[in-house]
Design a protein around this motif. Structure first.
Motif, mmCIF file in Angstrom:
data_model
loop_
_atom_site.group_PDB
_atom_site.id
_atom_site.type_symbol
_atom_site.label_atom_id
_atom_site.label_comp_id
_atom_site.label_asym_id
_atom_site.label_seq_id
_atom_site.Cartn_x
_atom_site.Cartn_y
_atom_site.Cartn_z
ATOM 1 N N ASP A 264 0.818 -1.209 0.000
ATOM 2 C CA ASP A 264 0.000 0.000 0.000
ATOM 3 C C ASP A 264 0.857 1.266 0.000
ATOM 4 O OD1 ASP A 264 -2.704 1.139 0.125
ATOM 5 O OD2 ASP A 264 -2.021 1.905 2.064
ATOM 6 N N SER A 265 2.035 1.203 0.570
ATOM 7 C CA SER A 265 2.903 2.376 0.639
ATOM 8 C C SER A 265 3.353 2.845 -0.748
ATOM 9 C CB SER A 265 4.121 2.090 1.516
ATOM 10 O OG SER A 265 4.858 1.007 1.003
ATOM 11 N N ASN A 266 3.203 2.013 -1.779
ATOM 12 C CA ASN A 266 3.573 2.391 -3.148
ATOM 13 C C ASN A 266 2.398 2.923 -3.958
ATOM 14 O OD1 ASN A 266 6.259 1.545 -2.868
ATOM 15 N ND2 ASN A 266 5.690 -0.553 -3.332
ATOM 16 N N ARG A 267 1.232 3.005 -3.355
ATOM 17 C CA ARG A 267 0.005 3.366 -4.090
ATOM 18 C C ARG A 267 0.158 4.693 -4.843
ATOM 19 N NH1 ARG A 267 -5.707 2.093 -2.808
ATOM 20 N NH2 ARG A 267 -4.818 1.045 -0.998
ATOM 21 N N GLU A 268 0.595 5.737 -4.162
ATOM 22 C CA GLU A 268 0.695 7.045 -4.822
ATOM 23 C C GLU A 268 1.737 7.042 -5.939
ATOM 24 O OE1 GLU A 268 -1.438 9.531 -4.568
ATOM 25 O OE2 GLU A 268 -2.505 8.162 -3.218
ATOM 26 N N GLU A 269 2.828 6.335 -5.734
ATOM 27 C CA GLU A 269 3.853 6.223 -6.774
ATOM 28 C C GLU A 269 3.278 5.523 -8.011
ATOM 29 O OE1 GLU A 269 7.578 6.523 -8.670
ATOM 30 O OE2 GLU A 269 6.757 7.544 -6.931
ATOM 31 N N LEU A 270 2.499 4.482 -7.808
ATOM 32 C CA LEU A 270 1.885 3.792 -8.948
ATOM 33 C C LEU A 270 0.875 4.691 -9.648
ATOM 34 C CD1 LEU A 270 1.430 0.199 -7.531
ATOM 35 C CD2 LEU A 270 2.992 0.927 -9.331
ATOM 36 N N HIS A 271 0.067 5.419 -8.893
ATOM 37 C CA HIS A 271 -0.898 6.329 -9.518
ATOM 38 C C HIS A 271 -0.173 7.389 -10.353
ATOM 39 C CE1 HIS A 271 -4.585 5.508 -6.731
ATOM 40 N NE2 HIS A 271 -4.015 4.405 -7.169
ATOM 41 N N ARG A 272 0.943 7.913 -9.846
ATOM 42 C CA ARG A 272 1.742 8.872 -10.597
ATOM 43 C C ARG A 272 2.249 8.236 -11.890
ATOM 44 N NH1 ARG A 272 6.553 9.353 -11.872
ATOM 45 N NH2 ARG A 272 7.328 7.746 -10.460
ATOM 46 N N MET A 273 2.725 6.995 -11.779
ATOM 47 C CA MET A 273 3.234 6.285 -12.942
ATOM 48 C C MET A 273 2.130 6.077 -13.980
ATOM 49 S SD MET A 273 5.258 2.650 -12.941
ATOM 50 C CE MET A 273 6.444 3.273 -11.760
ATOM 51 N N TYR A 274 0.925 5.756 -13.530
ATOM 52 C CA TYR A 274 -0.188 5.577 -14.470
ATOM 53 C C TYR A 274 -0.486 6.894 -15.198
ATOM 54 C CZ TYR A 274 -1.056 1.199 -11.949
ATOM 55 O OH TYR A 274 -0.946 -0.028 -11.369
ATOM 56 N N ARG A 275 -0.473 8.004 -14.465
ATOM 57 C CA ARG A 275 -0.708 9.302 -15.106
ATOM 58 C C ARG A 275 0.375 9.578 -16.136
ATOM 59 N NH1 ARG A 275 -1.976 10.562 -9.811
ATOM 60 N NH2 ARG A 275 0.066 11.532 -9.452
ATOM 61 N N GLU A 276 1.636 9.328 -15.778
ATOM 62 C CA GLU A 276 2.748 9.585 -16.696
ATOM 63 C C GLU A 276 2.673 8.732 -17.959
ATOM 64 O OE1 GLU A 276 6.367 9.021 -14.519
ATOM 65 O OE2 GLU A 276 6.152 10.935 -13.452
ATOM 66 N N HIS A 277 2.058 7.558 -17.845
ATOM 67 C CA HIS A 277 1.945 6.665 -19.003
ATOM 68 C C HIS A 277 0.559 6.735 -19.654
ATOM 69 C CE1 HIS A 277 5.644 5.101 -17.263
ATOM 70 N NE2 HIS A 277 5.896 4.698 -18.489
ATOM 71 N N SER A 278 -0.161 7.808 -19.351
ATOM 72 C CA SER A 278 -1.476 8.091 -19.957
ATOM 73 C C SER A 278 -2.480 6.964 -19.761
ATOM 74 C CB SER A 278 -1.314 8.408 -21.449
ATOM 75 O OG SER A 278 -0.472 9.532 -21.615
ATOM 76 N N ILE A 279 -2.400 6.305 -18.622
ATOM 77 C CA ILE A 279 -3.391 5.275 -18.296
ATOM 78 C C ILE A 279 -4.532 5.989 -17.589
ATOM 79 C CG2 ILE A 279 -3.832 3.177 -16.965
ATOM 80 C CD1 ILE A 279 -0.815 2.530 -17.454
ATOM 81 N N GLN A 280 -5.612 6.194 -18.322
ATOM 82 C CA GLN A 280 -6.725 7.002 -17.848
ATOM 83 C C GLN A 280 -7.706 6.221 -16.985
ATOM 84 O OE1 GLN A 280 -6.736 10.307 -18.520
ATOM 85 N NE2 GLN A 280 -4.792 9.968 -19.562
ATOM 86 N N VAL A 281 -7.802 4.904 -17.232
ATOM 87 C CA VAL A 281 -8.801 4.097 -16.541
ATOM 88 C C VAL A 281 -8.135 2.837 -16.003
ATOM 89 C CG1 VAL A 281 -10.948 2.805 -16.800
ATOM 90 C CG2 VAL A 281 -10.627 4.937 -18.073
ATOM 91 N N PHE A 282 -8.303 2.596 -14.721
ATOM 92 C CA PHE A 282 -7.845 1.354 -14.105
ATOM 93 C C PHE A 282 -8.729 1.066 -12.909
ATOM 94 C CE2 PHE A 282 -5.432 4.691 -12.039
ATOM 95 C CZ PHE A 282 -5.436 4.339 -10.698
ATOM 96 N N SER A 283 -8.686 -0.164 -12.447
ATOM 97 C CA SER A 283 -9.439 -0.577 -11.264
ATOM 98 C C SER A 283 -8.466 -0.922 -10.159
ATOM 99 C CB SER A 283 -10.311 -1.802 -11.576
ATOM 100 O OG SER A 283 -11.256 -1.472 -12.581
#
Length: 102
Positions: A10-29
């Motif tokens: 869980d401590s990596n959650r924000e880092e992963l969300h940032r990574m998704y934004r940087e890679h233009s991943i608009q939709v995930f569950s």
């Protein structure tokens, strides 16, 4: 098209969300997970993921359906992230082909 699933502490959650934004991943569950183990087997220690039965480890699982090239770039970025973080708690990711969808 690929189904990409990513599991991390869980401590990596924000880092992963940032990574998704940087890679233009608009939709995930995403779902929250509590990990347990009942014995301290060598494999549980090596993985470093699972909390003891009375003290669970909190993690998250995200998944997204992505074009093949976007999935490849995301997995490469996750591999890079794992070189920079605690080796006992790597982000786990995998992709599966989606041959057909309705």
């Amino acid at each position: 098209m690929k189904l990409v699933a990513v599991m991390s502490l869980d401590s990596n959650r924000e880092e992963l969300h940032r990574m998704y934004r940087e890679h233009s991943i608009q939709v995930f569950s995403e779902i929250d997970i509590r990990g347990y183990h009942h014995t301290q087997t060598p494999s549980a220690v090596d993985v470093g993921w699972f909390g003891h039965a009375s003290h669970p480890a909190y993690s998250t699982l995200t998944w997204a359906f992505l074009p093949s090239d976007q999935a490849e770039h995301l997995l490469d970025a996750i591999a890079e992230l794992n070189h920079e973080t605690d080796p006992k708690h790597p982000v786990r990711a995998f992709e599966m082909p989606v041959d057909r969808s309705i």
